[in-house]
Design a protein around this motif. Structure first.
Motif: not given
Ligand SMILES: NC(=O)c1ccc[n+]([C@@H]2O[C@H](COP(=O)([O-])OP(=O)(O)OC[C@H]3O[C@@H](n4cnc5c(N)ncnc54)[C@H](O)[C@@H]3O)[C@@H](O)[C@H]2O)c1
Length: 256
Positions: A23, A25, A44-45, A69-71, A97, A101, A150, A161, A165, A192, A194, A196
């Motif tokens: 899901r 990004f 994805d986990i 997969c858990d990273v 990614n 967060h 990051s 957090y 990062k 920044g 975003i 989602t």
């Molecule tokens: N959305 C923002 O505003 C924003 C801003 C800066 C950075 N980020 C970073 O971007 C990345 C993605 O953010 P997003 O908003 O798309 O988040 P999201 O929560 O929508 O998606 C994250 C995905 O990562 C998966 N995940 C979580 N832990 C995991 C693990 N241990 N192993 C494998 N998969 C795992 C989740 O199941 C989820 O599908 C993150 O690293 C977040 O810190 C997001």
């Protein structure tokens, strides 16, 4: 907005592994890379979310598979990369990614040690584990490139957090040095705020207003802004760029 000036098959024949690809990004990165010809593996986990995302891409004619997969789990990551290398002969693009967060962007005293440890495991160790696991499969492949995600929080540390990062920025430089001899570039994007789905659901209106107030550009950031940065960093147009963190923040917390 799709960029029609970019060649559709820019990544034809390439293989990309996107962690957290179920899901947000991750899914958007998978969509953009597969639309340009890459085979995309969404790891994805949440295996069900990854499977759904891959099925969506496949229904649109893209080449995509999903894996649970858990990273933070070395054995699971090793098995995923091994499987990709066996099935596809190697790996060209790794997007680190997956990350914990919004809910973890809180004071230490509120989070407690177990959650603090988990953020470090996923956001920091996850990047290390996936990068090291992928290195051999990426070695010597033309245009091989790792992109770490990051955050603007790395520039305005308020919590574990942000610290995690900030570590991702540091790791990006370390791995850029270590992987250069293998022909692998390593860069990061610091998005920044975003909106989602996850962020929209978890972030309070007051916190969103605070961040928007600290941006130079007053509009909300969109997923596509981050996708464009990724497409640039993995392209041949960025072939002289490594070790960098590209901020995509509308000028949030900008300083010199
Ligand atoms: N959305 C923002 O505003 C924003 C801003 C800066 C950075 N980020 C970073 O971007 C990345 C993605 O953010 P997003 O908003 O798309 O988040 P999201 O929560 O929508 O998606 C994250 C995905 O990562 C998966 N995940 C979580 N832990 C995991 C693990 N241990 N192993 C494998 N998969 C795992 C989740 O199941 C989820 O599908 C993150 O690293 C977040 O810190 C997001």
């Amino acid at each position: 907005m799709p960029d029609h000036t970019r060649p559709k098959g820019e990544h034809e024949g390439k293989v990309a592994l996107v962690t957290g690809g179920g899901r947000g990004f991750g899914k958007a990165f998978g969509e953009a890379l597969s639309a340009r010809g890459a085979h995309v593996v969404l790891a994805d986990i949440d295996g069900a979310a990854a499977a759904e995302a891959a099925a969506e891409l496949a229904a649109r004619g893209a080449s995509a598979t999903a894996v649970t997969c858990d990273v933070a789990d070395e054995a699971e990551v090793g098995a995923v990369v091994h499987g990709v290398a066996e099935r596809h002969g190697g790996l060209d693009i790794l997007v680190n990614n997956a990350g914990l967060h919004a809910a973890y962007n809180r004071p230490f005293t509120e989070l407690g040690l177990a959650k603090v440890r988990r953020v470090l495991d996923v956001n920091v160790m996850g990047v290390i584990i996936c990068s090291l696991a992928a290195r051999e499969a990426m070695k010597g492949r033309a245009g091989a490139s790792v992109v770490n995600i990051s955050s603007s929080a790395a520039y305005a540390n308020r919590s574990i957090y942000g610290v995690s990062k900030l570590a991702v920025r540091g790791l990006t430089v370390s791995f850029a040095r270590e992987f250069a001899a293998d022909g692998i570039r390593v860069n990061a994007i610091a998005p920044g705020l975003i909106f989602t789905d996850a962020v929209r659901a978890e972030l309070s209106a007051a916190e969103a207003d605070r961040v928007l107030g600290e941006q130079i550009l007053r509009r909300e950031g969109e997923e596509q802004d981050v996708v464009e940065a990724l497409l640039h960093l993995v392209s041949s147009r960025a072939s002289f760029v490594t070790g960098e963190t590209l901020r995509v923040t509308g000028g949030f917390a900008l300083s010199v």
